[in-house]
Each structure stands twice: as C-alpha cells, then as structure tokens.
Design a protein around this motif. Sequence first.
Motif, short mmCIF file in Angstrom:
data_model
loop_
_atom_site.label_atom_id
_atom_site.label_comp_id
_atom_site.label_asym_id
_atom_site.label_seq_id
_atom_site.Cartn_x
_atom_site.Cartn_y
_atom_site.Cartn_z
N UNK A 123 0.79 -1.35 0.02
CA UNK A 123 -0.02 0.09 -0.07
C UNK A 123 0.96 1.32 -0.04
N UNK A 124 1.90 1.10 0.92
CA UNK A 124 2.85 2.39 0.91
C UNK A 124 3.61 2.42 -0.78
N UNK A 125 3.86 1.55 -1.26
CA UNK A 125 4.67 1.68 -2.53
C UNK A 125 3.68 2.43 -3.49
N UNK A 126 2.38 1.67 -3.47
CA UNK A 126 1.38 1.89 -4.31
C UNK A 126 1.26 3.38 -4.33
N UNK A 127 1.14 4.07 -3.05
CA UNK A 127 0.31 5.40 -2.81
C UNK A 127 1.66 6.41 -3.30
N UNK A 128 2.97 6.05 -2.68
CA UNK A 128 3.88 6.92 -3.00
C UNK A 128 5.03 6.89 -3.92
N UNK A 129 4.84 5.64 -4.88
CA UNK A 129 5.82 5.64 -5.66
C UNK A 129 5.34 5.01 -7.16
N UNK A 130 3.82 4.36 -6.88
CA UNK A 130 3.38 3.77 -8.15
C UNK A 130 2.12 4.60 -8.60
N UNK A 131 2.22 5.92 -8.36
CA UNK A 131 0.95 7.07 -8.82
C UNK A 131 -0.29 6.68 -8.20
N UNK A 132 -0.61 6.26 -6.88
CA UNK A 132 -1.71 6.11 -6.24
C UNK A 132 -2.18 7.28 -5.95
N UNK A 133 -1.45 7.96 -5.40
CA UNK A 133 -1.97 9.35 -5.04
C UNK A 133 -2.57 10.26 -6.15
N UNK A 134 -1.74 10.18 -7.28
CA UNK A 134 -2.35 10.97 -8.55
C UNK A 134 -3.65 10.54 -8.73
N UNK A 135 -3.94 9.00 -8.90
CA UNK A 135 -5.03 8.27 -9.29
C UNK A 135 -6.20 8.76 -8.26
N UNK A 136 -5.85 8.68 -7.43
CA UNK A 136 -6.84 9.12 -6.09
C UNK A 136 -7.27 10.57 -6.30
N UNK A 137 -6.50 11.39 -6.97
CA UNK A 137 -6.83 13.02 -7.01
C UNK A 137 -6.49 13.70 -6.00
N UNK A 138 -5.64 13.17 -4.96
CA UNK A 138 -5.52 13.97 -3.67
C UNK A 138 -4.54 14.99 -3.96
N UNK A 139 -3.60 14.87 -4.84
CA UNK A 139 -2.55 15.84 -5.09
C UNK A 139 -3.30 17.07 -5.55
N UNK A 140 -4.04 17.07 -6.56
CA UNK A 140 -4.89 18.19 -6.88
C UNK A 140 -5.87 18.57 -6.13
N UNK A 141 -6.38 17.76 -5.11
CA UNK A 141 -7.55 18.53 -4.33
C UNK A 141 -6.59 19.15 -3.16
N UNK A 142 -5.61 18.69 -2.67
CA UNK A 142 -4.87 19.50 -1.84
C UNK A 142 -4.31 20.94 -2.18
N UNK A 143 -3.99 21.04 -3.62
CA UNK A 143 -3.46 22.10 -4.28
C UNK A 143 -4.69 23.26 -4.20
N UNK A 144 -5.94 22.50 -4.74
CA UNK A 144 -7.21 23.31 -4.39
C UNK A 144 -7.55 23.84 -3.37
#
Length: 135
Positions: free
Chosen positions: A96-117
């Motif tokens: 789960x850690x690798x998926x979230x931080x290194x394999x694009x899980x965060x981007x797929x979840x849209x969290x990065x964009x939501x945080x910036x917004x």
Amino acid sequence: MAAFFKAVNAKIRSNPALSYLCSTHFWGPASNFGIPIAAVMDAQKSPELISGQMTFALTIYSATFMRYALAVTPKNYLLFLCHFINEGSQLTQGYRYLQWHHWGGREKAGVHGAVEEAKEKAAAVGDKIKEVASK
C-alpha cells in the motif's frame, strides 16, 4: 509458606495444559499479538499515513522471529502464527505504501490536485478576511 508454593507449582506443572498456560511459550506470543492486530486495523486507514521505514523494519522483525519460533526447542507455533500474521500484514502495508507514494496511487486518487485546490481556496479566504478587516 515456601512448601505451599512448591506444592502449587508442582500441581500446575503436572498438568500439561496448565503448564503451557503458565509458560513464556504462551504469554510471550499472546502479549505480542497486539502488533499484528494493530497492523490489520491499520489496513483500513489512509495509505498516506504509512511509514515506509517502520513497515520495512517490522517486516524484517517478523521474518526473523518466524524463524526463531521454529528454531527453539520445543517449537513455538503460537509465536510463529503471531509473526506469520504480522508478516502478511506488514507486506500488505508495504504494498500500500509503495502503491501510494511511488506507483501513482496518490495521483490516481486525485489527492494531489485536491490538496493544491484547498490551499488556493484557503489563500483566497485569507485575502477576503484581510480585505474585510482593513475596512
């Protein structure tokens, strides 16, 4: 008084089930089961909370003590089971850690964009508060 305790100890040790329940072969793994229970419960939480270093350390720790549980005499299957469950839980957390931080899980979840917004909205609200306060 010492004779009384000796008699009670002899009575406990003569019964194999009671002897096992009063040994460190039972109480060590029983008290250690908090670690895999916590790891299983953490599988329900957000992967951004997972510590990669701690997960790696607990994976190595469990693998080591799985081996130790089978190396001692008599074999401690309860300790092996405890660390087997923890090993599986930590490997799941590691994935789960690798998926979230290194394999694009965060981007797929849209969290990065939501945080910036959210940061932009907070800055806009801060600007409006300053305007109102200056009037």
